[in-house]
Design a protein around this motif. Sequence first.
Motif, PDB file in Angstrom:
ATOM      1  N   ILE A  60       0.827  -1.212   0.000  1.00 39.72           N
ATOM      2  CA  ILE A  60       0.000   0.000   0.000  1.00 39.72           C
ATOM      3  C   ILE A  60       0.856   1.255   0.000  1.00 39.72           C
ATOM      4  N   GLY A  61       2.129   1.139  -0.338  1.00 41.58           N
ATOM      5  CA  GLY A  61       2.978   2.323  -0.419  1.00 41.58           C
ATOM      6  C   GLY A  61       3.123   3.009   0.923  1.00 41.58           C
ATOM      7  N   PHE A  62       3.018   4.337   0.917  1.00 43.80           N
ATOM      8  CA  PHE A  62       3.283   5.099   2.127  1.00 43.80           C
ATOM      9  C   PHE A  62       2.053   5.253   3.016  1.00 43.80           C
ATOM     10  N   GLN A  63       0.978   4.513   2.710  1.00 44.49           N
ATOM     11  CA  GLN A  63      -0.269   4.696   3.441  1.00 44.49           C
ATOM     12  C   GLN A  63      -0.081   4.572   4.960  1.00 44.49           C
ATOM     13  N   ASN A  64       0.753   3.585   5.390  1.00 41.81           N
ATOM     14  CA  ASN A  64       0.968   3.395   6.823  1.00 41.81           C
ATOM     15  C   ASN A  64       1.550   4.637   7.467  1.00 41.81           C
ATOM     16  N   TYR A  65       2.502   5.266   6.764  1.00 41.15           N
ATOM     17  CA  TYR A  65       3.143   6.469   7.316  1.00 41.15           C
ATOM     18  C   TYR A  65       2.139   7.603   7.394  1.00 41.15           C
ATOM     19  N   ILE A  66       1.313   7.718   6.339  1.00 44.67           N
ATOM     20  CA  ILE A  66       0.315   8.797   6.325  1.00 44.67           C
ATOM     21  C   ILE A  66      -0.677   8.590   7.466  1.00 44.67           C
ATOM     22  N   PRO A  79      -1.590  13.346  19.199  1.00 46.19           N
ATOM     23  CA  PRO A  79      -1.112  13.002  17.855  1.00 46.19           C
ATOM     24  C   PRO A  79       0.332  12.492  17.901  1.00 46.19           C
ATOM     25  N   MET A  80       0.683  11.619  16.937  1.00 51.58           N
ATOM     26  CA  MET A  80       2.011  11.019  16.919  1.00 51.58           C
ATOM     27  C   MET A  80       3.120  12.055  16.785  1.00 51.58           C
ATOM     28  N   ALA A  81       2.850  13.083  15.927  1.00 52.34           N
ATOM     29  CA  ALA A  81       3.884  14.096  15.695  1.00 52.34           C
ATOM     30  C   ALA A  81       4.248  14.767  17.014  1.00 52.34           C
ATOM     31  N   ARG A  82       3.239  14.944  17.864  1.00 52.34           N
ATOM     32  CA  ARG A  82       3.457  15.561  19.160  1.00 52.34           C
ATOM     33  C   ARG A  82       4.399  14.712  20.021  1.00 52.34           C
ATOM     34  N   LEU A  83       4.174  13.399  19.966  1.00 47.41           N
ATOM     35  CA  LEU A  83       5.011  12.469  20.734  1.00 47.41           C
ATOM     36  C   LEU A  83       6.473  12.627  20.342  1.00 47.41           C
ATOM     37  N   PHE A  84       6.722  12.660  19.016  1.00 49.23           N
ATOM     38  CA  PHE A  84       8.101  12.791  18.545  1.00 49.23           C
ATOM     39  C   PHE A  84       8.679  14.142  18.938  1.00 49.23           C
ATOM     40  N   THR A 269       1.409  -0.393  10.663  1.00 51.29           N
ATOM     41  CA  THR A 269       1.560   0.936  11.251  1.00 51.29           C
ATOM     42  C   THR A 269       2.651   0.931  12.319  1.00 51.29           C
ATOM     43  N   GLY A 270       2.666  -0.133  13.134  1.00 52.64           N
ATOM     44  CA  GLY A 270       3.706  -0.243  14.153  1.00 52.64           C
ATOM     45  C   GLY A 270       5.091  -0.233  13.537  1.00 52.64           C
ATOM     46  N   SER A 271       5.237  -0.942  12.404  1.00 52.03           N
ATOM     47  CA  SER A 271       6.541  -0.973  11.742  1.00 52.03           C
ATOM     48  C   SER A 271       6.890   0.399  11.188  1.00 52.03           C
ATOM     49  N   ALA A 272       5.884   1.086  10.628  1.00 52.01           N
ATOM     50  CA  ALA A 272       6.152   2.437  10.116  1.00 52.01           C
ATOM     51  C   ALA A 272       6.657   3.323  11.243  1.00 52.01           C
ATOM     52  N   LEU A 273       6.037   3.176  12.428  1.00 53.54           N
ATOM     53  CA  LEU A 273       6.484   3.951  13.587  1.00 53.54           C
ATOM     54  C   LEU A 273       7.941   3.619  13.907  1.00 53.54           C
ATOM     55  N   SER A 274       8.276   2.327  13.884  1.00 51.66           N
ATOM     56  CA  SER A 274       9.662   1.930  14.174  1.00 51.66           C
ATOM     57  C   SER A 274      10.634   2.553  13.193  1.00 51.66           C
ATOM     58  N   VAL A 275      10.255   2.563  11.900  1.00 55.53           N
ATOM     59  CA  VAL A 275      11.161   3.108  10.887  1.00 55.53           C
ATOM     60  C   VAL A 275      11.381   4.603  11.127  1.00 55.53           C
ATOM     61  N   VAL A 276      10.274   5.325  11.400  1.00 50.81           N
ATOM     62  CA  VAL A 276      10.404   6.761  11.667  1.00 50.81           C
ATOM     63  C   VAL A 276      11.294   6.977  12.891  1.00 50.81           C
ATOM     64  N   TYR A 277      11.093   6.110  13.874  1.00 48.65           N
ATOM     65  CA  TYR A 277      11.859   6.182  15.127  1.00 48.65           C
ATOM     66  C   TYR A 277      13.354   6.023  14.852  1.00 48.65           C
ATOM     67  N   ILE A 278      13.717   5.004  14.056  1.00 49.18           N
ATOM     68  CA  ILE A 278      15.134   4.787  13.738  1.00 49.18           C
ATOM     69  C   ILE A 278      15.707   6.017  13.036  1.00 49.18           C
ATOM     70  N   PHE A 279      14.961   6.549  12.052  1.00 49.01           N
ATOM     71  CA  PHE A 279      15.447   7.730  11.344  1.00 49.01           C
ATOM     72  C   PHE A 279      15.637   8.889  12.307  1.00 49.01           C
ATOM     73  N   ASN A 280      14.680   9.042  13.221  1.00 50.00           N
ATOM     74  CA  ASN A 280      14.748  10.107  14.201  1.00 50.00           C
ATOM     75  C   ASN A 280      16.019  10.006  15.041  1.00 50.00           C
ATOM     76  N   VAL A 281      16.289   8.786  15.545  1.00 41.69           N
ATOM     77  CA  VAL A 281      17.477   8.582  16.385  1.00 41.69           C
ATOM     78  C   VAL A 281      18.736   8.928  15.605  1.00 41.69           C
ATOM     79  N   LEU A 282      18.841   8.388  14.379  1.00 42.49           N
ATOM     80  CA  LEU A 282      20.068   8.597  13.626  1.00 42.49           C
ATOM     81  C   LEU A 282      20.234  10.080  13.277  1.00 42.49           C
ATOM     82  N   LEU A 283      19.123  10.758  13.007  1.00 41.80           N
ATOM     83  CA  LEU A 283      19.183  12.186  12.683  1.00 41.80           C
ATOM     84  C   LEU A 283      19.699  12.986  13.876  1.00 41.80           C
ATOM     85  N   VAL A 284      19.098  12.735  15.057  1.00 43.81           N
ATOM     86  CA  VAL A 284      19.527  13.465  16.258  1.00 43.81           C
ATOM     87  C   VAL A 284      20.994  13.207  16.537  1.00 43.81           C
TER      88      VAL A 284
END
Lengths: 301, 333
Positions: A60-66, A79-84, A269-284
């Motif tokens: 389903i492409g990026f639907q999970n992330y959206i 909201p999730m963005a708030r959590l991050f 969706t849980g996996s999408a969250l994990s992927v965003v999380y990994i990117f977040n950690v590496l970015l910081v």
Amino acid sequence: MRNIFPLKYKTKRKLNGFLYVLPFIVGFFLCFAIPLFNTVMYSFNKVSVNDTGGMKFDYIGFQNYIDLFQSEVTTGAQPMARLFADQNLSILTNVPLIVIFSLFMALLANLKFKGRGIVRVIFFLPIIFGLDIVINMLAITTGGEWVKESSGLFSQSYISVLLMRYMDIPMSILQPVISYVDKIFDVLSQSGVQTLIYLAGLQSISPSLYEVAKIEGATAYETFWKVTIPTIMHITLFVTIYTVVDMFLKSPISEEAYSFAFEQSKIGTGSALSVVYIFNVLLVLGVVLLVLRKVVKKYEK
Amino acid sequence: MKNKTENASFGLKVYLFRKKWKNVLQSVFLFCIIAGLCFTILYPIVQLVPTIFSNIEDLGNPNVIWLPLEFSITSFRAAIRFCMPEGIMTMIKSILYAGLIMSIQVFFSAMAGYSLARVKFLGHRVVFFLVILVFLVPRQSLLLAQYIYYSHFNAFGLLKLFTAAGEINLINKPITLIMLAVLGFGVQQSLFIFIFSQFFKNIPNELEEAALIDGCGFHKTYFKIMVPNAVPAISTVAVLSFVWNYGDTYLTSYFNKDGPYLSSTLARVFSTANKDFVLNAIKVWFNVPLATDFAFDAVKQAAVLIFLIPLLLVYFGAQKWLVENLENSGLVG
């Protein structure tokens, strides 16, 4: 028998060395690379259980992330963005605090005074008291009045009342300071290992450096900034990275991922969250490293 | 002439007097800071005293601040009954488990660290980078995929050779945790590999060369020369590994939920969702119909104190060793 495969000494050594890291390399694929690949794959699919019992994937492409950032909310209904955003903000404010504080503790523990042994024992207790389970179990979860009393010891003390009423310090400065002092146990409980690393660093500075500084007539203040700080700068780099990683380990984001996967059965969706999380950690970490590298280089010149 | 010397000695006296007082003030100031910090660290533990030692029916009494009205160890008895169904054996098993995982972690991390630091095999830089990468990526982010993967574990399809189904379920088996430790993915193990590699980097080359001339092979050099020299790093890693494994609730509760681990039992029994069950049990066991929510906290905190005893023993036993060995442990390198 020994010379069936006549190998050169160097080749043999390399082979043996490879043998020693082989468990890690196998483990890397089994416990890291495959799960990482699967996580990324799940995040682009709608994962459901097949009739035959296996798992079914619909791309389903990026639907999970959206979904994650538009329709999903955390278990606390935010909201999730708030959590991050909260997570990153708390890391950016807490990391300098923990690093500087652990350096301070290490400097104190490195002084020579009577009873230093006992003080060191107490200073490293946070390694034990900082374990997740101990912190969770020590927290008073019931009995509302007690909770209020135990949080914010300083903000309810006479000193802070004195400061607020009779000193002309603007509230915008005073408020954050008081809240940091209130949090001191949080900071302390997370600085055990960091203090240990700093103390090791301080002990490895050669005493002759201090002798030279003394002969040259440097004050304690000058010695600290010109001798101590530059020599432990590269340790600061390590301590900071360790603190950032440690704080991400304790972050509430992982609980959300767990809730998606095991309680709501939204594996995608849980996996999408994990992927965003990994990117977040590496970015910081990348940003922190970039900034710190510059500071360290400046000091090491 | 006389006057001058008197003046000088007076000046000296003033100087000495000032210096003395400056020192005294400085040490008082330092003492206050250090005492304050120690108090802050110990405060959460001290604060528990009135809760865990008072009679369960007295809990929540606002008049009690530091000393319990009526001394009682009911909370401890309840805690022991909750989290140690097999009595002291539960704790011993938990300690043995932590000890076993610790020795595996030390053994395999030291080997990997040694090889990464001293042997220039093809791609050793890449592997070193991978160790750091594993350290940086939070382990929870891979939990879900790991869980699914381990429940249909096929080891690159190799298991087809041994089992009919071609896969085994690794969830809730003690072997999973041991496998993770062997493969370098136990609790914080990439950090341990990093510490060891930093340590072995600082050992002089001559040591290895001398061993080679004396006829030691690769393995003999490692076990006879390198390991005995690595005691500082080993003791540091061992203490940290023991503490973290004994207190681990993450790997144990996901991959071996029913195992005899005190930490995951505690987390399970005293989760907030379990509160009513715990309270009812206290009421029935100790015949206190008036047990309130406070009793739950009291028993919970008594349980964590029991849990901490072995950790504190290890820690007090090892702390001198830990701090004194630290400067050579590789943490600094």
